[in-house]
Design an enzyme around this catalytic site. Structure first.
Site, PDB file in Angstrom:
ATOM      1  N   ASP A 127      -0.222  11.184   3.660  1.00 52.77           N
ATOM      2  CA  ASP A 127      -0.821  10.098   2.903  1.00 52.77           C
ATOM      3  C   ASP A 127      -2.144   9.736   3.590  1.00 52.77           C
ATOM      4  OD1 ASP A 127      -1.345   8.174   1.044  1.00 52.77           O
ATOM      5  OD2 ASP A 127       0.644   7.277   1.093  1.00 52.77           O
TER       6      ASP A 127
HETATM    7  C1  BGC Z   1      -1.447   5.981  -1.327  1.00 59.17           C
HETATM    8  C2  BGC Z   1      -1.070   7.252  -2.024  1.00 59.17           C
HETATM    9  C3  BGC Z   1      -2.265   7.866  -2.699  1.00 59.17           C
HETATM   10  C4  BGC Z   1      -3.358   8.071  -1.675  1.00 59.17           C
HETATM   11  C5  BGC Z   1      -4.600   8.716  -2.221  1.00 59.17           C
HETATM   12  C6  BGC Z   1      -2.670   6.150  -0.458  1.00 59.17           C
HETATM   13  O1  BGC Z   1      -3.129   4.949   0.027  1.00 59.17           O
HETATM   14  O2  BGC Z   1      -0.352   5.531  -0.560  1.00 59.17           O
HETATM   15  O3  BGC Z   1      -0.040   7.008  -2.945  1.00 59.17           O
HETATM   16  O4  BGC Z   1      -1.911   9.049  -3.316  1.00 59.17           O
HETATM   17  O5  BGC Z   1      -3.709   6.818  -1.129  1.00 59.17           O
HETATM   18  O6  BGC Z   1      -5.300   7.881  -3.042  1.00 59.17           O
END
Ligand code: BGC
Length: 719
Positions: A261
């Protein structure tokens, strides 16, 4: 094989940079200078390899993709095209309802179809991968991300996960995109519903409740998995070897790409798990994580780790090959621009066909929570007041809007006008902010309400009160909205509340006061048309909640598939105080609305509930069935639910477990028999010895309208 061939030509540095993910924005400079700005600049990457990163994040717009890809390839020596990834969560440009809403449809085909629509729109913008579906099981409505989830049940979550993955990926053709299931694992179990907070669940709970939906996505062929921000067994998921290498890849056989993530590798330092970024890189690679999103641990430390002999080139090769194979499958290695098409995108995105799908999805997702014979309103009504802070705004399409726009979203006022024209009158009544106390608009709203035959009162939350990082300690609607309701009820009793929310709210007071409550969630681009269609009976509500609505926040976490305890408070005493039982002094145990609950304008009668036999032998099957008849006045749909209760086990079992459901449509007077098959497979769970097996013994069986239904038969599993 192309992927293998490319890999064999790459230098170690190029391979390492192939595992780095940066934002698309970085490559939008057309003058070739390509100055790394924004979040990327803090990563301190080596400029020499900036055109060797493997994947890019955040993209909406076909022309943007063409520009970024062209710049990238112009700048790159090796010319391995990056693949573009985006959070297509509940639609790309045309938004359908938030995922908690789609789940309430109890219709996996719908989840499939909306994902397919989103994939088409995204592919036309050049997106190759969506960071979806989010399949985290959730029990705490304080958590802002419950909106992205399909709720509290592992079976339903798994069905929705499978359908969504298949909807996005299809046969990986031109209009399909790869799916990335997230957040592995148990991100939804954050303590106190506070985002990114500690998760502490036993391996049994993890396997029983939290893991099935990710596994369902893997079994459905999902191409990518995103690890979660949180810890599992006190180890951050990004560097959790047991979770990723042993369970995901080992037990489940997943050989696709694992991505972190956002900046989660380096967050292992804040967690107190790794001392520095080098250790983060080591732990992540050890866990077989492939792509690092937006932090520089791999880029700046993998080479050193190879030189020190701590990480092997083979480990890096395996990771890079997985990324390259995904690109090969997406066709990006042959055509870097994939399905991008500026003209077609313009035509298709938010076009009439997609609006129709989004509208239907919003109608199917809505849940009628209460109806004192007031709904549906007649289309011949002389005048209707549309009031409330959510009445004349497009900011109800839902958070994580991707490329969806507020000004393309149909407001409730517009939707109502589309049906009754200028017989609709509007007043705002109050502001939407949770801390607003401004009552100055109430009088005007009361005057508008006084003159009208009925009032559609649009209450709830602002769409930015749910989604990532948007958690709440108060899940009630603000006092000012109650004040507005009270004052309006003094002059007009025909009040229908249309509720807009990204989470289950604690609305006991609303339930007492409002004659009707239609929960629209955050319904997407066609919000207003769907709301109006339901209110005026062009559509009949059939959604059922997949996350329990508590009476008050004090009951949270509250979910239907809980354990009995040694001192259960029996349902018949629910409203009475019974000391020394598992209960509260000041509240019943039961929720306001249980899992699976939702009304219709028509009535469904269940009869002839039966089991084909009262003994099930291993390898055999028995059938539970019921007749469902539409005994009301409208054609309607019903999500028929099938539950079991394993009465005794080597470990305690939940009081009820959803094991099947079927959504049927019945004309007035029509009757259908719905059947559910029970086999050994249906009864498996993680036993005392942590084996996934069915144990001999007795099981209660339930078929009904919601998780509050009663058992109608018992059978026994025997050898
Ligand atoms: C979120 C994810 C997301 C990623 C990319 C993160 O902050 O937890 O769910 O896919 O950002 O945008």
């Amino acid at each position: 094989m192309k992927a293998q061939e490319i890999l064999s030509k790459m230098t170690l540095e190029e391979k390492i940079y192939h595992l780095v993910q940066m934002t698309t924005m970085t490559y939008l400079k057309t003058d070739g200078t390509n100055i790394v700005t924004g979040p990327d600049s803090t990563m301190k990457l080596d400029k020499e390899y900036i055109y060797d990163v493997g994947t890019l994040l955040n993209l909406v717009g076909a022309q943007t993709m063409i520009d970024a890809q062209t710049n990238f390839l112009n700048g790159s020596k090796r010319k391995v095209p990056p693949v573009f990834m985006q959070d297509v969560i509940h639609g790309h440009r045309t938004l359908y309802p938030i995922n908690l809403g789609v789940a309430a449809s109890f219709d996996p085909k719908l989840a499939h179809d909306v994902a397919k629509m989103a994939a088409k729109e995204a592919s036309l913008d050049g997106v190759g991968v969506t960071f979806a579906p989010m399949v985290d099981l959730v029990r705490d409505p304080r958590w802002g991300r419950v909106m992205e989830s399909s709720g509290e049940d592992p079976y339903l979550n798994s069905q929705m996960a499978k359908a969504t993955v298949e909807g996005y990926q299809g046969d990986m053709g031109k209009y399909n995109i790869a799916a990335c299931v997230k957040h592995f694992a148990a991100y939804g179990a954050a303590e106190a519903g506070r985002d990114y907070n500690t998760v502490d669940v036993s391996e049994r709970m993890l396997r029983e409740y939290y893991l099935p939906s990710y596994k369902a996505a893997v079994d459905a062929g999902v191409k990518m998995v995103m690890t979660a921000f949180n810890i599992v067994d006190s180890v951050p998921c990004s560097g959790n070897k047991w979770l990723v290498k042993d369970v995901l890849r080992g037990e489940w056989g997943f050989d696709g790409v694992v991505i972190s993530d956002y900046s989660a590798f380096e967050e292992m330092i804040d967690h107190g798990y790794c001392e520095d970024k080098k250790e983060c890189a080591y732990r992540a690679m050890e866990a077989t994580s492939d792509i690092e999103m937006m932090s520089p641990c791999y880029a700046n430390h993998l080479k050193e780790l190879v030189e020190e002999g701590k990480i092997s080139v083979e480990q890096i090769d395996a990771a890079v090959l997985r990324v390259l194979k995904l690109k090969e499958e997406l066709g990006v290695l042959d055509n870097p621009y994939r399905s991008v098409n500026v003209e077609e995108a313009k035509r298709v995105q938010v076009g009439p066909e997609h609006r129709a799908i989004a509208r239907y999805a919003a109608e199917e997702s809505a849940v009628l929570l209460k109806n004192n014979f007031i709904l549906p309103l007649s289309k011949d009504i002389k005048s209707v007041a549309v009031i409330g802070p959510n009445a004349d705004t497009g900011a109800i399409h839902g958070d994580w809007p991707c490329g969806g726009k507020v000004d393309e979203t149909i407001t409730v006022l517009e939707g109502v006008k589309n049906i009754v024209g200028d017989r609709a009158v509007y007043a705002k009544g109050c502001n939407i902010e949770y801390d607003s106390t401004d009552e100055s608009m109430i009088d005007e709203a009361v005057e508008v309400a006084r003159e009208a035959d009925a009032v559609i009162l649009c209450l709830g939350e602002h769409q930015s009160y749910s989604g990532e990082g948007n958690c709440r300690t108060n899940i009630e609607i603000p006092r000012v909205q109650y004040k507005l309701l009270d004052k309006i009820l003094e002059v007009n009793k025909n009040v229908v509340v249309a509720l807009f929310t990204g989470r289950p709210l604690a609305i006991s007071e609303l339930d007492e006061k409002a004659p009707a409550i239609l929960n629209m969630w955050m319904p997407g681009t066609e919000a207003g048309n769907a709301t109006a269609n339901l209110i005026f009976g062009n559509a009949n509500p059939s959604g059922k909640i997949t996350m329990t609505f508590p009476r008050s926040l004090g009951q949270v976490p509250i979910y239907y598939n809980a354990f009995n305890t040694g001192r259960p408070k029996l349902p018949e005493y629910d409203f009475n105080r019974v000391r020394f039982t598992s209960s509260y002094l000041d509240s019943p145990n039961s929720p306001l609305y249980p899992f699976g609950y939702g009304l219709s304008y028509t009535e469904f009668e269940y009869s002839d509930l039966k089991l084909s036999a009262d003994t099930l032998t291993r390898g055999g099957k028995i059938i539970a069935s019921a007749k469902i008849k539409n005994v009301g006045k409208y054609k309607g749909k019903e999500a028929v639910q099938f539950y079991i209760h394993d009465l005794f086990g080597s470990v305690v079992r939940p009081v009820k477990e959803l094991k099947g459901f079927e959504k049927i449509e019945l004309d007035v007077g029509e009757e259908k028999t719905v059947e559910f098959e029970i086999t050994e497979e249906t009864l498996k769970f993680w036993t005392k010895d942590m084996k996934f097996e069915a144990e001999n013994g007795k099981f209660d069986v339930f078929i009904g309208k919601s998780s509050a239904c009663k058992p109608f038969a018992t059978f026994e599993l025997v050898d």
